[in-house]
Design a protein around this motif. Structure first.
Motif, PDB file in Angstrom:
ATOM      1  N   ALA A   1      33.260-102.400  46.814  1.00  0.00           N
ATOM      2  CA  ALA A   1      34.565-102.947  46.231  1.00  0.00           C
ATOM      3  C   ALA A   1      35.429-102.336  47.365  1.00  0.00           C
ATOM      4  CB  ALA A   1      35.086-102.259  44.946  1.00  0.00           C
ATOM      5  N   VAL A   2      35.340-101.250  47.941  1.00  0.00           N
ATOM      6  CA  VAL A   2      36.227-100.571  49.071  1.00  0.00           C
ATOM      7  C   VAL A   2      36.088-101.638  50.142  1.00  0.00           C
ATOM      8  CG1 VAL A   2      37.005 -98.668  50.443  1.00  0.00           C
ATOM      9  CG2 VAL A   2      36.592 -98.570  47.826  1.00  0.00           C
ATOM     10  N   ALA A   3      34.875-101.750  50.573  1.00  0.00           N
ATOM     11  CA  ALA A   3      34.308-102.501  52.010  1.00  0.00           C
ATOM     12  C   ALA A   3      35.006-104.017  51.872  1.00  0.00           C
ATOM     13  CB  ALA A   3      32.851-102.454  52.126  1.00  0.00           C
ATOM     14  N   LYS A   4      35.263-104.631  50.881  1.00  0.00           N
ATOM     15  CA  LYS A   4      35.764-105.924  50.791  1.00  0.00           C
ATOM     16  C   LYS A   4      37.185-106.172  50.466  1.00  0.00           C
ATOM     17  CE  LYS A   4      31.371-108.182  49.335  1.00  0.00           C
ATOM     18  NZ  LYS A   4      30.291-107.057  49.924  1.00  0.00           N
ATOM     19  N   ALA A   5      37.764-104.768  50.431  1.00  0.00           N
ATOM     20  CA  ALA A   5      39.303-104.762  50.189  1.00  0.00           C
ATOM     21  C   ALA A   5      40.106-104.975  51.415  1.00  0.00           C
ATOM     22  CB  ALA A   5      39.573-103.321  49.693  1.00  0.00           C
ATOM     23  N   PRO A   6      41.160-105.245  51.456  1.00  0.00           N
ATOM     24  CA  PRO A   6      41.900-105.513  52.774  1.00  0.00           C
ATOM     25  C   PRO A   6      42.216-104.180  53.617  1.00  0.00           C
ATOM     26  CG  PRO A   6      43.185-106.395  50.676  1.00  0.00           C
ATOM     27  CD  PRO A   6      42.012-105.880  50.404  1.00  0.00           C
ATOM     28  N   ALA A   7      42.228-104.193  54.914  1.00  0.00           N
ATOM     29  CA  ALA A   7      42.114-102.922  55.467  1.00  0.00           C
ATOM     30  C   ALA A   7      43.674-102.462  55.932  1.00  0.00           C
ATOM     31  CB  ALA A   7      41.479-103.206  57.011  1.00  0.00           C
ATOM     32  N   ASP A   8      44.402-102.353  54.941  1.00  0.00           N
ATOM     33  CA  ASP A   8      45.770-102.225  55.033  1.00  0.00           C
ATOM     34  C   ASP A   8      46.120-100.619  54.767  1.00  0.00           C
ATOM     35  OD1 ASP A   8      45.269-102.236  52.247  1.00  0.00           O
ATOM     36  OD2 ASP A   8      46.685-104.090  52.128  1.00  0.00           O
TER      37      ASP A   8
ATOM     38  N   LEU B   1      41.439 -96.679  49.225  1.00  0.00           N
ATOM     39  CA  LEU B   1      40.407 -95.747  49.819  1.00  0.00           C
ATOM     40  C   LEU B   1      39.179 -95.536  49.147  1.00  0.00           C
ATOM     41  CD1 LEU B   1      43.492 -93.580  50.658  1.00  0.00           C
ATOM     42  CD2 LEU B   1      42.638 -95.281  52.259  1.00  0.00           C
ATOM     43  N   LEU B   2      38.365 -94.778  49.763  1.00  0.00           N
ATOM     44  CA  LEU B   2      37.030 -94.493  49.080  1.00  0.00           C
ATOM     45  C   LEU B   2      36.938 -93.031  49.147  1.00  0.00           C
ATOM     46  CD1 LEU B   2      34.341 -95.406  47.658  1.00  0.00           C
ATOM     47  CD2 LEU B   2      33.525 -95.575  50.059  1.00  0.00           C
ATOM     48  N   VAL B   3      36.685 -92.320  47.984  1.00  0.00           N
ATOM     49  CA  VAL B   3      36.037 -90.999  48.162  1.00  0.00           C
ATOM     50  C   VAL B   3      34.891 -90.747  47.658  1.00  0.00           C
ATOM     51  CG1 VAL B   3      36.512 -88.590  47.212  1.00  0.00           C
ATOM     52  CG2 VAL B   3      38.352 -90.015  47.913  1.00  0.00           C
ATOM     53  N   THR B   4      33.847 -90.267  48.422  1.00  0.00           N
ATOM     54  CA  THR B   4      32.474 -90.017  48.131  1.00  0.00           C
ATOM     55  C   THR B   4      31.695 -89.029  48.616  1.00  0.00           C
ATOM     56  OG1 THR B   4      30.508 -91.630  47.866  1.00  0.00           O
ATOM     57  CG2 THR B   4      31.879 -91.997  49.855  1.00  0.00           C
ATOM     58  N   ALA B   5      30.651 -88.871  48.107  1.00  0.00           N
ATOM     59  CA  ALA B   5      29.512 -88.172  48.745  1.00  0.00           C
ATOM     60  C   ALA B   5      28.737 -89.054  49.958  1.00  0.00           C
ATOM     61  CB  ALA B   5      28.626 -87.483  47.927  1.00  0.00           C
ATOM     62  N   GLN B   6      27.614 -88.639  50.229  1.00  0.00           N
ATOM     63  CA  GLN B   6      26.992 -89.068  51.585  1.00  0.00           C
ATOM     64  C   GLN B   6      26.051 -90.434  51.061  1.00  0.00           C
ATOM     65  OE1 GLN B   6      26.646 -85.923  50.944  1.00  0.00           O
ATOM     66  NE2 GLN B   6      25.829 -84.857  52.798  1.00  0.00           N
ATOM     67  N   GLY B   7      26.063 -90.285  49.885  1.00  0.00           N
ATOM     68  CA  GLY B   7      25.023 -91.611  49.268  1.00  0.00           C
ATOM     69  C   GLY B   7      25.264 -92.941  49.560  1.00  0.00           C
ATOM     70  N   PRO B   8      26.406 -93.616  49.381  1.00  0.00           N
ATOM     71  CA  PRO B   8      26.622 -94.903  49.813  1.00  0.00           C
ATOM     72  C   PRO B   8      26.696 -95.259  51.270  1.00  0.00           C
ATOM     73  CG  PRO B   8      28.147 -94.295  48.141  1.00  0.00           C
ATOM     74  CD  PRO B   8      27.418 -92.925  48.555  1.00  0.00           C
ATOM     75  N   MET B   9      27.057 -94.133  52.138  1.00  0.00           N
ATOM     76  CA  MET B   9      26.843 -94.421  53.350  1.00  0.00           C
ATOM     77  C   MET B   9      25.397 -94.098  54.296  1.00  0.00           C
ATOM     78  SD  MET B   9      30.336 -94.819  53.470  1.00  0.00           S
ATOM     79  CE  MET B   9      30.116 -95.551  51.845  1.00  0.00           C
TER      80      MET B   9
ATOM     81  N   PRO C   1      38.528 -99.128  54.473  1.00  0.00           N
ATOM     82  CA  PRO C   1      37.880-100.448  54.807  1.00  0.00           C
ATOM     83  C   PRO C   1      37.693-100.527  56.486  1.00  0.00           C
ATOM     84  CG  PRO C   1      39.189-101.019  52.994  1.00  0.00           C
ATOM     85  CD  PRO C   1      39.534 -99.594  53.451  1.00  0.00           C
ATOM     86  N   ALA C   2      36.808-101.017  56.903  1.00  0.00           N
ATOM     87  CA  ALA C   2      36.813-101.129  58.565  1.00  0.00           C
ATOM     88  C   ALA C   2      37.963-102.001  58.817  1.00  0.00           C
ATOM     89  CB  ALA C   2      35.504-101.900  58.823  1.00  0.00           C
ATOM     90  N   GLY C   3      38.429-101.510  59.898  1.00  0.00           N
ATOM     91  CA  GLY C   3      39.779-102.224  60.445  1.00  0.00           C
ATOM     92  C   GLY C   3      41.275-101.798  60.149  1.00  0.00           C
ATOM     93  N   THR C   4      40.994-100.772  59.238  1.00  0.00           N
ATOM     94  CA  THR C   4      42.174 -99.877  58.727  1.00  0.00           C
ATOM     95  C   THR C   4      42.816 -99.348  60.051  1.00  0.00           C
ATOM     96  OG1 THR C   4      41.486 -99.484  56.535  1.00  0.00           O
ATOM     97  CG2 THR C   4      43.010 -98.211  57.244  1.00  0.00           C
ATOM     98  N   PRO C   5      44.236 -99.714  60.227  1.00  0.00           N
ATOM     99  CA  PRO C   5      44.991 -98.940  61.570  1.00  0.00           C
ATOM    100  C   PRO C   5      44.462 -97.480  61.595  1.00  0.00           C
ATOM    101  CG  PRO C   5      46.265-100.611  60.306  1.00  0.00           C
ATOM    102  CD  PRO C   5      45.167-100.356  59.471  1.00  0.00           C
ATOM    103  N   MET C   6      44.399 -97.126  62.865  1.00  0.00           N
ATOM    104  CA  MET C   6      43.992 -95.780  63.128  1.00  0.00           C
ATOM    105  C   MET C   6      45.303 -94.828  62.954  1.00  0.00           C
ATOM    106  SD  MET C   6      42.187 -93.319  64.076  1.00  0.00           S
ATOM    107  CE  MET C   6      40.804 -94.068  64.925  1.00  0.00           C
ATOM    108  N   ALA C   7      46.501 -95.302  63.042  1.00  0.00           N
ATOM    109  CA  ALA C   7      47.876 -94.507  62.895  1.00  0.00           C
ATOM    110  C   ALA C   7      47.651 -94.178  61.335  1.00  0.00           C
ATOM    111  CB  ALA C   7      48.816 -95.385  63.017  1.00  0.00           C
TER     112      ALA C   7
END
Length: 331
Positions: free
Chosen positions: A85-92, A96-104, A264-270
């Motif tokens: 759900a987070v991976a497919k969300a807008p990168a704005d 956000l996602l709080v998780t342990a290592q499992g999904p990653m 999500p990937a693409g979220t601004p570094m700032a």
């Protein structure tokens, strides 16, 4: 020739001063983000260690940044559903996602196919905290050290049963690490949650269990369980008298959940840098320090770059262990 020595024009001075006045990206992010509530997805059930941590930090982020950070539990498929759900969300920056290592770093090896690319779908922000696993036994077991554990295991292999919170969890894979690096044959008994396995270990229906400090520290302090060793590079501040496997001669037995904040990937570094800085500040808050100590967790507070490097290293480390043991959630 004379033109080179002319004083700068008023227009040039205006441009120069304007450039100096433009704030860096991180400062701009602080002024413009967040302007609306932020959704924080926890890909597991309410009440667990990740949920507790997410709600603690969500409350502090809400107070510090002036917008609500709303925790949403989206459990299923070992954390995969919430992560997707987070991976497919807008990168704005508003999901956000709080998780342990499992999904990653674990599910890519435990499952044949994920709905996202674990290595590219997320933008790392910060490793919030670690909660190393602990090998614990019933007080009736004649094991009080790693040396006892090894000698008893060799003499009584039929009694070397250990519980974890399920196939493919860090507790299960820690048992695999112990087998691979110490040579003991351990029989895994998977459970669907901590309460059930705690009950069976206390009743001596299972010899021991491997679980993170969030779950076992209160029961160690109450002497309902005996801690044999911590699976960390250094001793846990919550269990300073309990040695690590590393100092007992097995440096490869290092495991346990690390809780990270991602976007999500693409979220601004700032935005990511702003959130990482806030995590560092929150980790210094007295109530957070006390809460983490009580839970047996070690605060981290890494930068986005450090988080990225950590997750990449974990991907390789856990992946090699899982592959060598041929563990799968789809058998």
């Amino acid at each position: 020739m004379h033109a080179k020595n002319q004083p700068p024009s008023c227009f040039a001075l205006l441009v120069f001063v304007t450039v100096l006045m433009i704030p860096p990206a991180s400062v701009q992010a602080q002024k413009s983000y967040p302007i609306k509530p932020v959704r924080v997805v926890v890909p597991f059930q309410p009440g667990g260690s990740i949920d507790i941590l997410a709600r603690l930090f969500g409350a502090h982020l809400s107070e510090r940044l002036g917008q609500q950070f709303i925790v949403e539990n989206r459990a299923g498929a070992g954390g995969t559903m919430g992560a997707d759900a987070v991976a497919k969300a807008p990168a704005d920056g508003y999901t956000l996602l709080v998780t342990a290592q499992g999904p990653m770093v674990m599910n890519p090896f435990l499952m044949k196919k994920l709905p996202y690319d674990a290595q590219t779908a997320f933008a790392p922000i910060s490793v919030i905290a670690d909660a190393p696993n602990v090998l614990v036994v019933n007080p009736d077991m004649p094991i009080r050290s790693v040396a006892d554990f090894v000698s008893y295991g060799k003499a009584h292999p039929e009694k070397m049963t250990f519980a974890s919170q399920g196939i493919g969890t860090t507790g299960h894979v820690t048992g695999v690490m112990i087998h691979q690096q110490i040579g003991l044959d351990l029989t895994h008994v998977p459970y669907k949650g901590f309460s059930a396995m705690f009950t069976d270990v206390r009743a001596s229906r299972v010899g021991m269990m491997i679980a993170d400090t969030f779950n076992v520290v209160p029961h160690i302090r109450s002497k309902e369980l005996i801690a044999v060793a911590v699976t960390a590079k250094q001793r846990s501040s919550a269990l300073p008298d309990v040695p690590t496997f590393a100092e007992s001669g097995f440096p490869g037995v290092v495991s346990g959940p690390s809780f990270s904040l991602l976007a999500p990937a693409g979220t601004p570094m700032a935005i990511r840098e702003l959130l990482a800085q806030e995590v560092k500040k929150i980790l210094k808050a007295p109530d957070v320090v006390e809460k983490l100590k009580g839970l047996g967790a070690e605060g981290r507070g890494t930068t986005p770059a450090e988080t990225d490097a950590f997750l990449k290293a974990e991907y390789l480390r856990w992946g090699s262990t899982i592959r060598a043991a041929n563990i799968s959630l789809e058998d």
